[in-house]
Design an enzyme around this catalytic site. Sequence first.
Site, PDB file in Angstrom:
ATOM      1  N   ASP A 176      -2.273 -16.066  38.321  1.00 46.08           N
ATOM      2  CA  ASP A 176      -3.208 -17.153  38.642  1.00 46.08           C
ATOM      3  C   ASP A 176      -4.111 -17.450  37.451  1.00 46.08           C
ATOM      4  OD1 ASP A 176      -2.241 -17.298  41.329  1.00 46.08           O
ATOM      5  OD2 ASP A 176      -3.409 -15.507  41.781  1.00 46.08           O
ATOM      6  N   ASP A 188      -0.730 -12.743  33.140  1.00 40.53           N
ATOM      7  CA  ASP A 188      -1.411 -12.798  34.422  1.00 40.53           C
ATOM      8  C   ASP A 188      -0.781 -13.970  35.179  1.00 40.53           C
ATOM      9  OD1 ASP A 188      -3.440 -12.357  36.411  1.00 40.53           O
ATOM     10  OD2 ASP A 188      -4.549 -14.039  35.557  1.00 40.53           O
TER      11      ASP A 188
END
Length: 180
Positions: free
Chosen positions: A10, A8
């Site tokens: 952020d 991922d």
Amino acid sequence: MNKALFLDRDGIINEDFDYVFRKEDFKFKSGIFELCRKANEKGFHIFVITNQAGIARGYYSERDFFKLTRWMVEEFKNHNCQITKVYFCPYHPDHGNSKYKRVSNFRKPSPGMISKAVKRYHIDLKNSILIGDQRTDVEAGIAAGVGQNLLLLNKKKDNQLVPSEATIISDLSQALDYLA
């Protein structure tokens, strides 16, 4: 077949300051470059899979996202890390204008971004790893069949209902142990 490290963005690659789209606001997480260098050394392809609802909400444009992504990938190269591909989903089912307000199989927890990488790069999911900081990240990995799904604790996010198939880690250095 190739193994992959799905990340991922952020909260995993950079500190999660909500809707980051400028390099001035982008702060790399401690340990991310070490993790990615080791993954590359062990033969992992690295994929970034990121929901970008800020585009749907009008906080920034796809062009802004691409500009930041090019810079981020260059920073990885400068740290001797190779990102194979960045996949993103600009859609949101409830927020945004008509172009971006829709349900998408690419928006996590759906596995669309992972499935696209699997097809294009011949990924062996059972020997692959996903690292996310939200339940939806690991749910996407589980739905796709990723062998090891790691959830990095994030005090800003709801991690209370963690799927039993996920492993909780408290920092990125713990993920190093999963790179075989």
